[in-house]
Design a protein around this motif. Structure first.
Motif, PDB file in Angstrom:
ATOM      1  N   GLY A 112       0.820  -1.207   0.000  1.00  0.00           N
ATOM      2  CA  GLY A 112       0.000   0.000   0.000  1.00  0.00           C
ATOM      3  C   GLY A 112       0.849   1.251   0.000  1.00  0.00           C
ATOM      4  O   GLY A 112       2.068   1.201  -0.199  1.00  0.00           O
ATOM      5  N   LEU A 113       0.210   2.384   0.236  1.00  0.00           N
ATOM      6  CA  LEU A 113       0.875   3.685   0.196  1.00  0.00           C
ATOM      7  C   LEU A 113       1.326   4.106   1.593  1.00  0.00           C
ATOM      8  O   LEU A 113       0.607   3.918   2.574  1.00  0.00           O
ATOM      9  N   ARG A 114       2.504   4.696   1.666  1.00  0.00           N
ATOM     10  CA  ARG A 114       3.052   5.142   2.950  1.00  0.00           C
ATOM     11  C   ARG A 114       2.352   6.407   3.449  1.00  0.00           C
ATOM     12  O   ARG A 114       1.780   7.169   2.662  1.00  0.00           O
ATOM     13  N   LYS A 115       2.426   6.607   4.758  1.00  0.00           N
ATOM     14  CA  LYS A 115       1.813   7.772   5.391  1.00  0.00           C
ATOM     15  C   LYS A 115       2.829   8.468   6.295  1.00  0.00           C
ATOM     16  O   LYS A 115       2.890   8.207   7.497  1.00  0.00           O
ATOM     17  N   PRO A 116       3.615   9.372   5.752  1.00  0.00           N
ATOM     18  CA  PRO A 116       4.512  10.160   6.603  1.00  0.00           C
ATOM     19  C   PRO A 116       3.709  11.171   7.414  1.00  0.00           C
ATOM     20  O   PRO A 116       2.567  11.494   7.056  1.00  0.00           O
ATOM     21  N   PRO A 117       4.268  11.690   8.496  1.00  0.00           N
ATOM     22  CA  PRO A 117       3.551  12.717   9.273  1.00  0.00           C
ATOM     23  C   PRO A 117       3.506  14.028   8.499  1.00  0.00           C
ATOM     24  O   PRO A 117       4.517  14.484   7.964  1.00  0.00           O
ATOM     25  N   LYS A 118       2.313  14.624   8.431  1.00  0.00           N
ATOM     26  CA  LYS A 118       2.153  15.914   7.763  1.00  0.00           C
ATOM     27  C   LYS A 118       1.272  16.816   8.626  1.00  0.00           C
ATOM     28  O   LYS A 118       0.400  16.329   9.353  1.00  0.00           O
ATOM     29  N   LEU A 131      -0.408  14.404  11.570  1.00  0.00           N
ATOM     30  CA  LEU A 131      -1.107  13.128  11.431  1.00  0.00           C
ATOM     31  C   LEU A 131      -0.442  12.294  10.332  1.00  0.00           C
ATOM     32  O   LEU A 131       0.019  12.850   9.329  1.00  0.00           O
ATOM     33  N   PRO A 132      -0.391  10.968  10.507  1.00  0.00           N
ATOM     34  CA  PRO A 132       0.076  10.109   9.412  1.00  0.00           C
ATOM     35  C   PRO A 132      -0.847  10.296   8.209  1.00  0.00           C
ATOM     36  O   PRO A 132      -2.051  10.042   8.303  1.00  0.00           O
ATOM     37  N   THR A 133      -0.282  10.751   7.115  1.00  0.00           N
ATOM     38  CA  THR A 133      -1.081  11.193   5.966  1.00  0.00           C
ATOM     39  C   THR A 133      -0.514  10.610   4.680  1.00  0.00           C
ATOM     40  O   THR A 133       0.703  10.556   4.502  1.00  0.00           O
ATOM     41  N   CYS A 134      -1.388  10.202   3.794  1.00  0.00           N
ATOM     42  CA  CYS A 134      -0.954   9.586   2.541  1.00  0.00           C
ATOM     43  C   CYS A 134       0.110  10.435   1.856  1.00  0.00           C
ATOM     44  O   CYS A 134      -0.001  11.662   1.784  1.00  0.00           O
TER      45      CYS A 134
END
Length: 346
Positions: A112-118, A131-134
């Motif tokens: 799946g797609l990673r969610k770095p903090p944004k 928040l962990p965001t796409c």
């Protein structure tokens, strides 16, 4: 399928932290229970599904051809695997002290797609939060940067139709319960949905089986800790790219190709990241030799450096949250595709 997405993007981020302040307590149990359900693709309806080893609440599973497409585009850094804990010892393979769900002795996983903090401010919040965001969500507009592109995942395009077809609560409804408003505007879906792969249909097409469990030693532990390396991800992406729908067969050609593409992308991104962080004195007066060979190269190279920059900024934030428009510097200036804004869609 009609949904009201402006100011939401609840399906593109893990927003559970917004409930930890004690507000919206009535929604917490509903959100938590639903989160557990969508964590468990093997759930047999008796509540004893197999929980994932990671903690991503909104994991979007990609099909094999989509994985290949991201690898071909040089965007391996955007992808990550998901493994599950086995329900019992009879169906699991022991790796890193964990019984990992397996098929025929082969550990299975999604990509799946990673969610770095944004820094984002969904649901009409006045103040942003980390928040962990796409990786592809624009923090400023809360729109997908690849929505109209060939890399846009089918699962994202179908959402929330698959949930409704399976009579599962949607993220739209969870957001409504927690923050009010109307997000899910239509509940009727086609009886025959494309891309809804279940059971044996998913094997090799969306659910991938690793043929060498010993090669996952260390990877499973780092998955649980959120510390996967580029090499870890490359191993899983290569197996996914080499899989054959409906079978356990692995194409050695595609495995080698996928591994090479993933590691090559990681190497290119590291070089780009180094250039981005160089000072003028480091780079000299003329940076033309460091410039991407084409606009396409620039588009490909932004993902990995942007993810690393988000993690660096979050670690150095010391409790502060910047305005979402910092994404211009972190993502747009590195070559990320722009988003139209909501006024343009009216």
């Amino acid at each position: 399928m009609e949904v009201h997405c402006e100011g939401c993007a609840g399906c593109c981020m893990d927003w559970r932290a917004l409930l930890e302040d004690g507000e919206n307590e009535g929604a917490i149990d509903s959100v938590g229970t639903a989160s557990e359900r969508r964590h468990r693709p093997f759930d047999d309806g008796e509540g004893d599904g197999r929980p994932p080893i990671d903690d991503d609440a909104n994991f979007v599973a990609l099909a094999r051809d989509e994985v290949r497409g991201f690898l071909e585009a040089g965007m391996a850094a955007a992808l990550t695997p998901r493994f599950w804990r086995a329900r019992d010892e009879s169906e699991g393979v022991e790796i890193d002290g964990r019984s990992v769900a397996a098929v025929a002795g082969r550990p299975v996983f999604f990509v799946g797609l990673r969610k770095p903090p944004k820094p984002v401010a969904p649901f009409d919040r006045e103040e942003p939060a980390w928040l962990p965001t796409c990786v592809f969500l624009d923090p400023m507009t809360l729109q997908c940067r690849i929505h109209d592109g060939e890399r846009f995942p089918d699962e994202c395009g179908a959402y929330p139709a698959h949930n409704l077809a399976l009579e599962q609560e949607t993220e739209c409804e969870r957001v409504e319960a927690a923050f009010g408003g109307e997000r899910l505007l239509e509940t009727e879906v086609d009886a025959d949905l494309d891309g809804l792969l279940l059971g044996s249909q998913a094997l090799g097409a969306k659910l991938f089986a690793h043929p060498r469990p010993e090669d996952l030693e260390g990877i499973v532990e780092r998955t649980a800790n959120g510390t996967l390396t580029a090499a870890d991800r490359a191993e899983c992406l290569a197996v996914a790219a080499a899989s054959s729908p409906g079978t356990l067969a692995i194409s050695e050609y595609h495995y080698e190709w996928g591994k090479e593409r993933a590691l090559e992308a990681a190497s290119d991104e590291t070089a780009t990241d180094h250039r981005d962080s160089s000072t003028d004195s480091d780079a000299g007066d003329d940076r033309s030799d460091d410039a991407p060979d084409s606009e396409r190269d620039r588009d490909e190279s932004w993902v990995g450096p942007a993810i690393r920059e988000w993690h660096r900024r979050r670690a150095a934030a010391d409790g502060t949250v910047p305005d979402p428009d910092v994404a211009t510097e972190v993502e747009d200036d590195r070559g990320a595709p722009g988003t139209p804004g909501w006024d343009a869609l009216e």
